[in-house]
Design an enzyme around this catalytic site. Structure first.
Site, PDB file in Angstrom:
ATOM      1  N   HIS A   1     -10.209 -20.876 -11.210  1.00 13.65           N
ATOM      2  CA  HIS A   1     -10.926 -22.152 -11.252  1.00 13.65           C
ATOM      3  C   HIS A   1     -10.885 -22.809 -12.634  1.00 13.65           C
ATOM      4  O   HIS A   1     -11.360 -23.947 -12.785  1.00 13.65           O
ATOM      5  CB  HIS A   1     -12.383 -21.968 -10.810  1.00 13.65           C
ATOM      6  CG  HIS A   1     -12.876 -23.074  -9.925  1.00 13.65           C
ATOM      7  ND1 HIS A   1     -12.367 -24.349  -9.969  1.00 13.65           N
ATOM      8  CD2 HIS A   1     -13.828 -23.093  -8.941  1.00 13.65           C
ATOM      9  CE1 HIS A   1     -12.987 -25.116  -9.090  1.00 13.65           C
ATOM     10  NE2 HIS A   1     -13.871 -24.366  -8.439  1.00 13.65           N
TER      11      HIS A   1
ATOM     12  N   ASP B   1      -8.399 -26.636  -9.015  1.00 11.96           N
ATOM     13  CA  ASP B   1      -9.643 -27.028  -8.339  1.00 11.96           C
ATOM     14  C   ASP B   1      -9.482 -26.903  -6.830  1.00 11.96           C
ATOM     15  O   ASP B   1      -8.380 -26.651  -6.315  1.00 11.96           O
ATOM     16  CB  ASP B   1     -10.071 -28.443  -8.737  1.00 11.96           C
ATOM     17  CG  ASP B   1      -8.987 -29.481  -8.467  1.00 11.96           C
ATOM     18  OD1 ASP B   1      -8.224 -29.303  -7.502  1.00 11.96           O
ATOM     19  OD2 ASP B   1      -8.899 -30.458  -9.234  1.00 11.96           O
TER      20      ASP B   1
ATOM     21  N   ASP C   1       0.860  -1.189   0.000  1.00 15.61           N
ATOM     22  CA  ASP C   1       0.000   0.000   0.000  1.00 15.61           C
ATOM     23  C   ASP C   1       0.893   1.234   0.000  1.00 15.61           C
ATOM     24  O   ASP C   1       1.254   1.749   1.056  1.00 15.61           O
ATOM     25  CB  ASP C   1      -0.906  -0.029   1.232  1.00 15.61           C
ATOM     26  CG  ASP C   1      -1.864   1.151   1.269  1.00 15.61           C
ATOM     27  OD1 ASP C   1      -2.195   1.676   0.191  1.00 15.61           O
ATOM     28  OD2 ASP C   1      -2.269   1.556   2.371  1.00 15.61           O
TER      29      ASP C   1
END
Length: 525
Positions: free
Chosen positions: A495, A499, A392
């Site tokens: 995905h 998996d 950040d």
């Protein structure tokens, strides 16, 4: 006025080139984009085009010599310069009538030229002027930092090419500067041509004549602000707004002197020092500014982050997997080692352990360190574990990565992490450190929060967010309750290729290394 053409970047990593052939001669009239020279890099023959129409004054290199990138290649007088000088003559004559004669030594020793903003990254054509590090009238040295500019990739510091005096800054803070266009004007030692030196003095005369008018203007404005001016939009940077709050000034009543009414620090200070209006000044303007909104453009790193996040979420089917890790043993080990290595100026945080444990787990689960192509027809596996860490910074979210974690020790990683963190927080991360990442860690827990849904840093396949450390009750092997240091971690995976079973097994192995550091030691090669 003659200006130098700065040889731009002509290829990544190229710092010099051979002047193969001049396509123009001194005195030639050239047009914008006309080829001027052929130069040879170690990769290809490149043709250099002119940036402006005008007359070639001087060629700085002979055929066969080595030209330096970001150095002057030739000098030229842009089209229209001669006309503007002739138009200025009557004004100059009138102004110099009231100005004391300048000593001859001052006339013959300097000339004014423009500093051309060089290429600051491949494909970058403009940048935001974040901050000037000098002011008009300052004396500067060669290579002294002049300005901080923000591209869509990083914060870049622009150094001076010559020693001299800053004559004019062409952009205000927050404005957009163009690559290959003048950034500021500088007065430098002349190269021996007395007429050029004299011309620089002539151009200064109208500035001197108008200086009194400019210095009086803020005073006049300041006397009327209390009763008349209401700046509805109040365009100002956060720093200027902070100054206004500290001085208890309503920034919406401050008249901005910048482009489109932008308010600068000097405007706020001048307003605060203005004579106070009569006691029965109408307070209606203050009431009218309630609910005012302001529009701020999204630029630089923030704009890049916005596009990258939308691209990632819209093209990668994310899934999230959460787990908790008992950090008690690792915290104790790090505490024992921290003071020892602090004496060697090595800052040993938890991040080197997270990275090394991840690299050991990736050796057994290379799929997590892979990347799928755009149309999802090929999968590329990477032997190098280039692990990124989200930082950040003051310019927005940056993700530098540590290269080849699989080859480095904990102490090597600590040194790299410290360097990258310092670079990122200052906004000056080298481009090479932002490229080539294969997986990312986001330590959001350093700020707060336990569980997150991190967005994958495309084209990577996985990212993990570390939650904050908590002292929580847990059962030990004997069934007794004891306080343990627990951290929640949240994984997001692509995905299309990973998996749930793969990410769970991978996380279990990573977790085992962190919960039992001795187990990590055994697996190191």
């Amino acid at each position: 006025m003659s200006i130098d053409f700065i040889l731009p970047d002509i290829g990544e990593g190229i710092v010099e080139c051979e002047l193969v052939e001049w396509l123009v001669a001194e005195g030639d009239v050239i047009a914008e984009d006309q080829p001027v020279a052929d130069v040879m890099t170690d990769k290809a023959l490149v043709q250099i085009p002119a940036m402006h129409s005008g007359v070639v004054d001087k060629l700085y290199y002979a055929k066969g010599e080595i030209a330096k990138v970001h150095q002057p290649l030739f000098a030229m007088t842009p089209e229209g310069s001669a006309q503007s000088e002739s138009v200025a003559e009557p004004i100059v004559a009138e102004a110099t009538a009231e100005i004391p004669a300048v000593p001859a030594a001052a006339v013959t020793g300097t000339q004014v030229e423009d500093f051309i903003l060089p290429d600051i990254g491949e494909g970058i054509v403009e940048c935001e002027l974040v901050e000037w590090l000098v002011a008009e009238g300052d004396l500067i040295e060669e290579d002294q930092p002049i300005a901080d500019v923000m591209t869509d990739k990083a914060l870049v510091q622009i150094p001076a090419m010559h020693k001299g005096k800053v004559v004019k800054l062409y952009y205000a803070k927050g404005e957009i500067a163009k690559v290959h266009a003048p950034l500021f004007a500088i007065e430098i030692a002349a190269t021996g041509q007395a007429p050029v030196a004299a011309a620089s003095v002539v151009t200064e005369a109208p500035k001197a004549a108008t200086a009194q008018v400019e210095t009086k203007a803020p005073v006049v404005a300041a006397q009327t602000v209390s009763t008349k001016v209401v700046n509805a939009k109040a365009l100002a940077s956060p720093a200027v707004r902070r100054v206004a709050r500290e001085l208890n000034v309503n920034i919406h009543q401050v008249p901005g002197s910048g482009k489109k009414g932008r308010v600068y620090k000097d405007d706020v200070v001048a307003f605060n020092q203005a004579p106070v209006a009569s006691a029965n000044t109408n307070a209606a303007p203050v009431a009218n500014v309630a609910g005012v909104t302001r529009v701020e453009p999204i630029r630089g790193i923030k704009a890049v982050m916005a596009k990258a996040m939308v691209n990632s979420v819209s093209t990668i089917p994310h899934f999230t997997y959460c787990e908790e890790i008992d950090m008690t043993n690792l915290i104790k080990l790090r505490g024992d080692l921290k003071e020892v290595y602090a004496k060697q100026d090595i800052k040993l945080t938890m991040m080197p352990f997270f990275m090394k444990a991840m690299s050991l787990a990736l050796k057994q689960f290379p799929l997590v360190n892979s990347q799928v192509n755009e149309d999802c027809t090929e999968l590329t596996y990477f032997d190098d574990h280039n692990i990124g860490m989200a930082v950040d910074s003051k310019v927005g979210l940056l993700v530098p990565n540590v290269k080849q974690v699989q080859t480095k020790s904990i102490l090597d990683l600590a040194a790299d992490i410290t360097r990258l963190t310092n670079d990122a927080r200052s906004g000056r991360v080298p481009a090479a450190d932002l490229k080539g990442g294969t997986i990312t860690i986001s330590n959001i827990g350093a700020i707060g929060g336990t569980v997150a849904t991190p967005i994958i840093n495309k084209p990577e396949s996985a990212i993990v967010a570390l939650g904050k450390l908590q002292k929580l009750p847990r059962f030990n092997d004997k069934g007794e309750v004891e306080a343990r240091s627990i951290m929640q971690v949240s994984w997001s995976g692509d995905h299309r290729t990973i998996d749930g079973g793969t990410i769970a097994r991978f996380c279990n192995l990573w977790k085992s290394f962190l919960e039992e550091p001795s187990n990590m030691l055994v697996h190191m090669s």
